[in-house]
Structure formats: structure tokens, C-alpha cells
Write a protein that holds these residues in place. Structure first.
Motif, PDB file in Angstrom:
ATOM      1  N   ARG A  29      37.264  58.775  36.437  1.00 24.22           N
ATOM      2  CA  ARG A  29      38.042  57.688  35.441  1.00 24.22           C
ATOM      3  C   ARG A  29      38.031  56.454  36.176  1.00 24.22           C
TER       4      ARG A  29
ATOM      5  N   ILE B 226      35.914  54.705  37.725  1.00 25.72           N
ATOM      6  CA  ILE B 226      34.495  53.950  37.991  1.00 25.72           C
ATOM      7  C   ILE B 226      34.243  53.453  36.797  1.00 25.72           C
ATOM      8  N   ARG B 227      33.100  52.480  36.869  1.00 22.09           N
ATOM      9  CA  ARG B 227      32.473  51.998  35.534  1.00 22.09           C
ATOM     10  C   ARG B 227      31.160  53.026  35.292  1.00 22.09           C
ATOM     11  N   ASP B 228      30.561  52.656  34.194  1.00 24.38           N
ATOM     12  CA  ASP B 228      29.506  53.539  33.915  1.00 24.38           C
ATOM     13  C   ASP B 228      28.275  53.273  34.721  1.00 24.38           C
ATOM     14  N   SER B 229      28.229  51.956  35.540  1.00 23.63           N
ATOM     15  CA  SER B 229      27.244  51.525  36.260  1.00 23.63           C
ATOM     16  C   SER B 229      27.149  52.259  37.694  1.00 23.63           C
ATOM     17  N   ASP B 230      28.528  52.819  37.859  1.00 22.93           N
ATOM     18  CA  ASP B 230      28.956  53.354  39.322  1.00 22.93           C
ATOM     19  C   ASP B 230      28.581  54.694  39.363  1.00 22.93           C
TER      20      ASP B 230
ATOM     21  N   LEU C 141      29.402  52.301  44.324  1.00 22.29           N
ATOM     22  CA  LEU C 141      29.891  51.106  43.609  1.00 22.29           C
ATOM     23  C   LEU C 141      28.823  50.067  43.512  1.00 22.29           C
TER      24      LEU C 141
ATOM     25  N   VAL D 116      39.544  50.236  44.730  1.00 24.56           N
ATOM     26  CA  VAL D 116      38.829  51.541  44.078  1.00 24.56           C
ATOM     27  C   VAL D 116      39.352  52.757  45.050  1.00 24.56           C
TER      28      VAL D 116
END
Length: 672
Positions: free
Chosen positions: A568, A570-574, A588, A600
Motif C-alpha cells: 500500500r 508504493i506506486r504502481d511503478s515501484d 523505488l 517511504v
């Protein structure tokens, strides 16, 4: 062996001109993978499978059925038990300590002796049992074994039948009690020993020992090997269990022989590294020859072959001539005659392919073909794949019931319609046209390809096609026979398996392999675009105490909860991955600076520190030691970044745990 008569040859020619000649690919049942969820069934039926030896690729299909969820989907919770030294695996089943077992063809002798064993399926179409002899002992032929030290394992009647048929008396050799240690042969303590062609020859080759391999098949003794069996009582009391176990097992074998590398990795991770990767690959390669998975469906057995085995035992005086096989071979009443016809079809078709490839081989098959035109029609209609006969102008002349099921049109609706107009979507019309043109240009072979196809319902399916020319008796017409298998589910399954191969099975996070792949790609992109990435290395504190005091089930809940909380953040790209027992790492991308990565990292430390409910009103409390590294400040390679983050994490550990540290100039400075 009996040679084919002219009448048989004529019938063969007629059949080969028929549509059946085209069934040259193995028939494999593809099922949709369904991960076994705890809510799938209120209670699974617990059963035990007793192997005849230790864990290795020899039992690959059972592992595939277990770990691919085929047993679970069938309502079965299966324990696969390897053989223990000094234990008779067959007796384990007879004594009720196991429900199913794997045994040799000597099960037939036990049945004749009054033991209630029933063979459910044959796995090895040809027995792997053989004799390996050292060339240094001067052994070049079987007759050279006279006077030599030979070790033959129990339950090897086929080897003694082989020796007897070659005129070699067992008392002419110095028989030694078998200890299942091939190193005795390597060291020269023996001259020959019974082996599995799939196993010990690899070790002999690795040890540099020159050897001869003598197989009973060379003398016409062709026994089955590794038979799945159970007892009459099991079938009588639990008919549905037996049926479900058999079907799931055969599905597992079909999968295993198509995906040997995946099952090899499974064996190494789940059952230890008793055999190396190379050894397991050797097993898989030799098993291809013995199982013949592309010609014969898994589990197939023929009463004629079993009768041959019985006759051989009778020659040895081990059982009376003409002994009955009644009750020895499993018959599923729910399957009935159609299944037996289908099974006969598989072997008949395989034989016809071999006939087309080599007439010499055909003459050795001893195949009795007595098919009438009516039987041919029945076989075509009961063939388990779509079969379509096309005219010179590509119009449908005939197709079978499987084609009706696959594409949705009945024969009367499809007849006289152009195949391309009927089935080919616009996107794949050219590909199917090419297949047809190539087939007519090269009428001597078959042509295959994969395309999308339309169905009567409007749905598109992925089909694996095989085309070949079927010349008419006058040689002027050149009709094409097309065979199609719906592989839509298979392709979807392969995509899902590809994803599963890179996922941690407990948490669903990326596993170590996928993490390293994404890290390498991220570093490559960062170097090209002067971007920055960060690694956050998380090691759980006090996790071992949870396992020790609250149990491994509670530990699993903790790991899954931590994974959910980290995801939850992190971003979708991480990427967040689990790379060890209680070790996680966050990758990241496009990090602006050190502070952004630390934000983070601190959130991750707080998320882990929150209490976790492992049972109603019972909580686990853990923490985390976290190290942070950034690229390019702390390295431009995956190894350098991981070392830096790991060093930072250990600085936190040594400082009392529960905190965050960032690597700086090769040093780790605690910042929390």
C-alpha cells in the motif's frame, strides 16, 4: 513377431488415406489452473500416495498434480510419501497405510497370489529396468555376464525373463544382494547391476565409467513400468475418490512432461537437491522415450500388453498359463465404452503415424487392424479433437462431433462452406490461407500453425492446426484434412503460470528472481536517462519469536500482513518483493532525493511496527531494521546497491533494532 498380411497392408493403406492419418500430435487435456483457496471446499479428502523410491523426476506427474492444484481442485488433500529403506511400498498400500501406490508389473504376480491390487493407470509405457555392466569387466554382450558379480534388485522378474530368453541361467552368475548403491559399480566391486535407464546411467557417465546397457525390450520382453495402483477395497468404498485421484494424476503427468524444467525446479525447491539439475534433466529426457507422451496419452494400458506380461511370467513358472486378468485392470463405470474406444484410437493413430514414417517399424508393431468403414466412422466421431475434411476448393466435406463441439456448427450447417469464410477471422485469414497453400504444395508432409478461429456463438478461440493432403484412390483429387485443438485455455494458463513463476507463493509479492530482473532494468534505464532509484531493505525484528511462541501459522499471517501493508505504500511503478524468509525489499523508481526515499522507509517501519492480529484477540508485535541505498550515490550495479542497503540495515540491528539507516559514502548512518 507376426508380420502384417497383404490384407492387413491393404487395410492400412485405406486407413492412411482416411482422415485419421492426420492425428499426428499427442492429445493432452488442458485444464484451467485454479489456485486452491481455503474456501474452495469445506473439507478436502485426505489421501496418501506411496512412491516406490525417493523423490526424483521419476514421479514428476504426481508433483505437478499436487503443486498445480489438480488434486486440490478434485477435492483431495494428497500426501506424497517417498519409500523408506527396508519398507515394501506395495505392502504399505495393502496394509492400509497408504491409499494409492506406484509399483512394478509384478503387481500381476501379487494379484495372481490373491492380493487385491488393482492397476489404475500405466505411467511408463516401457519399463526403465535394465542391466548396466562395466566395459572394463570385459562385458560386451549379455552372455559375458557368466561368472561375473551381478547385483539384481528384488521384483525384477522381467530381467530374469530376459536372461532366460537369452539362454543365461541365473546360477551362472555370482548374484549379490542389491544395496541400490551405484558407487559399488563405479568402484569396480561389481561387474553389473540392475538399474533404471532414467537414473544410474547418468551417475556412471558423471563418474567416467564406460558401460553397456542391456534392456529386456531387445529380447521382446516389453513390460510396463511404474504403474499407479490401489486396492479393491479402496475402489469399492471410495469410487469417486479413486476416479478423481486418477484423473488429477494423469492431468499432472500431461503437464509435467510438457514443462520438465518447471517441475525440475519444483523438485529442487520442495524435495531437496539429492539429484542435481543435470541429473533431473537426464531423467526427463530418457523418460520421454519410455512414456511416449506425444504418441500415447498418460495412463493408457492395453489388456494385450498385460497378457504378454502374464505369458512371460508363465514362461518363468511364476504363475500358471492362462491366468485370468479379471478385476486386475481398473474400469471406471462412468467412462464406459466411449473411453475405451478413445484410448484404442490414441494407440491406433500413433501406430499409423509410425507406419507412415517407417514401414520397417510397422512390421515390428504386431498391430492387428481390422477396421471396417463403419468402425472408421465411429472412431472419427469419437476422436477427441476437431477433424475436418476439405475439398479441392477448401469447402467443408465432412467434420466430426469434436468439430461441432469446438466450433459450434453442426455438420449440415458447415458442409459446403469455405473453411476460411466459416472459421478464419480477418486478422488470421492470411495465416490460414498460407497453411492451406503450403500443404497443397508439399503433399508429402503435414503443416502446422496456430491461429484464432471464429465459433458459432461469436466467441474467438485459439486453435493449434495440423493440415495434410489426403490423396484419393485415383490420384487426381487432393483433399486436405485439417485437425484443430482448442488451446485457448492452455495459452491463458501459460500466461498465468508465467506470472506465478515470479511470485512469492505465500505473500503474492514479487520473488527474488523477478526483483533482480526489475532492478537490473531499472538501473539500465536510470543510466540512460540520468534518473535515480532507491532500495529499501527491510529485515523483520523478533519474527522468530512469533514462530516459536505462536506457531508457524501465526508467522505466515504476519508475513502476509506485512506484505499487504508494504504494497500500500508504493506506486504502481515501484516494486515490493520478498527475497528471504523475513526479508523484504522495496525498489523505488525516479526518486528525486534521499529524503523522498526516507519518507517511504519510515512509513514502512511504522507499518511493520503496528500490531498484527494472528488469532481472535491475539496479537503479534514485531519491528523492522531498515537500510536504504540510492543509485548512483551508493553504486550503479545491483550488487553494490544491495550491499550498501544491507550494510545500513545491519547498522540498525547492531544499534538495538527498530529503525532506519541510510548508506552514505560506503558507511551506514542511522537516521532514526
Amino acid at each position: 513377431m507376426t508380420a502384417l498380411t497383404p490384407s492387413h497392408r491393404n487395410r492400412l493403406t485405406a486407413l492412411m488415406r482416411g482422415a485419421l492419418t492426420l492425428l499426428v500430435v499427442g492429445i493432452v487435456s488442458f485444464g484451467t489452473l485454479c489456485a486452491p483457496a481455503a474456501s474452495a471446499a469445506p473439507e478436502q479428502d485426505r489421501v496418501t500416495l506411496q512412491l516406490k523410491w525417493r523423490h526424483q523426476f521419476q514421479f514428476a506427474g504426481y508433483y505437478a498434480a499436487l503443486y498445480k492444484g489438480y488434486y486440490w481442485d478434485a477435492g483431495l488433500d494428497v500426501e506424497i510419501r517417498e519409500a523408506n529403506e527396508g519398507e515394501d511400498p506395495i505392502q504399505q498400500v495393502l496394509a492400509g497405510r497408504a491409499d494409492f501406490g506406484v509399483g512394478t508389473s509384478e503387481l500381476l504376480l501379487l494379484r495372481n497370489a490373491g492380493k487385491p491390487v488393482v492397476v489404475l493407470a500405466v505411467i511408463f509405457q516401457h519399463s526403465p529396468l535394465a542391466l548396466a555392466a562395466r566395459r572394463e569387466s570385459g562385458i560386451r554382450s549379455l552372455h559375458d555376464l557368466a561368472g561375473k558379480r551381478v547385483m539384481i534388485e528384488p521384483n525384477s522378474a522381467e530381467l530374469f525373463a530376459y536372461l532366460q530368453r537369452e539362454g543365461i541361467a541365473s546360477d551362472s552368475m555370482q548374484l549379490v544382494t542389491h544395496n541400490f548403491n551405484v558407487q559399488d559399480l563405479v568402484a569396480g566391486k561389481l561387474d553389473a547391476m540392475s538399474v533404471y535407464a532414467t537414473d544410474e546411467p547418468f551417475e556412471l557417465g558423471e563418474a567416467g565409467v564406460a558401460y553397456e546397457l542391456f534392456e529386456p525390450r531387445s529380447a521382446g520382453i516389453d513390460f510396463y513400468g511404474d504403474n499407479l495402483f490401489t486396492t479393491e477395497a479402496q475402489i469399492r468404498k471410495h469410487p469417486e475418490r479413486v476416479r478423481a485421484f486418477r484423473e488429477a494424476t494423469l492431468k499432472g503427468w500431461a503437464y509435467a512432461m510438457q514443462h520438465p524444467d518447471e517441475i525440475i525446479n519444483l523438485i529442487l525447491t520442495q524435495y531437496g537437491d539429492r539429484h542435481s539439475v543435470e541429473h533431473l534433466r537426464y531423467e526427463a529426457k530418457v523418460m520421454e522415450r519410455l512414456l511416449q507422451p506425444t504418441l500415447v496419452e498418460p495412463g493408457y494400458m492395453h489388456v494385450g500388453r498385460w497378457q504378454h506380461i502374464a505369458d512371460t511370467y508363465a514362461e518363468l513358472g511364476l504363475m500358471p498359463a492362462g491366468a485370468s486378468l479379471d478385476g486386475f485392470l481398473y474400469e471406471d463405470g462412468a467412462i464406459g465404452e466411449n473411453d475405451r474406444t478413445r484410448r484404442w484410437l490414441m494407440v491406433a493413430l500413433a501406430a499409423m503415424v509410425l507406419i507412415a514414417a517407417s514401414s520397417a517399424y510397422v512390421l515390428r508393431l504386431n498391430w492387428r487392424l481390422n477396421a471396417s468403414r463403419e468402425r472408421q466412422r465411429v472412431i472419427i466421431d469419437t476422436a477427441p479433437l476437431a477433424l475436418i475434411v476439405l475439398s479441392d476448393d477448401d469447402k467443408v466435406q465432412d467434420w466430426n462431433q469434436a468439430a461441432e463441439r469446438t466450433f459450434g456448427w453442426k455438420l449440415e450447417d458447415a458442409r459446403a462452406r469455405n473453411l476460411l469464410d466459416l472459421l478464419a477471422p480477418d486478422t488470421d485469414r492470411a495465416a490460414m490461407r498460407t497453411l492451406l497453400d503450403d500443404t497443397r504444395r508439399d503433399a508429402t508432409g503435414s503443416h502446422s500453425g496456430e491461429t484464432w478461429a471464429n465459433t458459432a456463438s461469436g466467441r474467438r478461440i485459439r486453435c493449434d492446426w495440423r493440415f495434410a493432403v489426403m490423396p484419393s484412390s485415383d490420384g487426381r483429387q487432393h483433399r486436405v484434412v485439417a485437425m484443430a485443438i482448442d488451446v485457448t485455455a492452455q495459452r491463458e494458463l501459460e500466461s498465468r503460470l508465467q506470472l506465478m513463476a515470479h511470485a512469492d507463493p505465500l505473500t503474492g509479492l514479487a520473488n527474488r528472481s523477478l526483483f533482480y530482473d526489475r532492478l537490473e532494468r531499472a538501473l539500465s534505464l536510470a543510466q540512460r536517462h540520468t534518473g535515480h532509484i532507491a532500495l529499501i531493505y527491510i529485515d523483520l525484528d523478533d519474527f522468530k519469536q512469533v514462530n516459536d511462541t505462536q506457531g508457524h501459522e501465526a508467522g505466515d499471517i504476519v508475513l502476509r500482513t506485512v506484505a499487504m501493508r508494504l504494497r500500500r505504500l508504493i506506486r504502481d511503478s515501484d516494486t515490493v518483493a520478498r527475497i528471504g524468509g523475513d526479508e523484504f525489499v522495496i525498489l523505488l523508481l525516479d526518486v528525486p532525493d534521499r529524503d523522498a526515499a526516507l519518507v517511504v522507509a519510515h512509513k514502512a517501519e511504522e507499518a511493520v511496527r503496528m500490531s498484527i492480529e494472528v488469532r481472535p484477540a491475539q496479537f503479534a508485535h514485531i519491528g523492522a531494521s531498515i537500510g536504504v541505498s540510492l543509485s548512483p550515490q551508493h553504486g550503479s550495479s545491483a550488487e553494490a546497491l544491495l550491499r550498501a542497503a544491507d550494510a545500513a540495515m545491519y547498522r540498525v540491528k547492531h544499534a538495538g533494532k527498530h529503525g532506519v539507516a541510510v548508506a552514505h559514502g560506503g558507511e551506514a548512518n542511522v537516521v532514526d
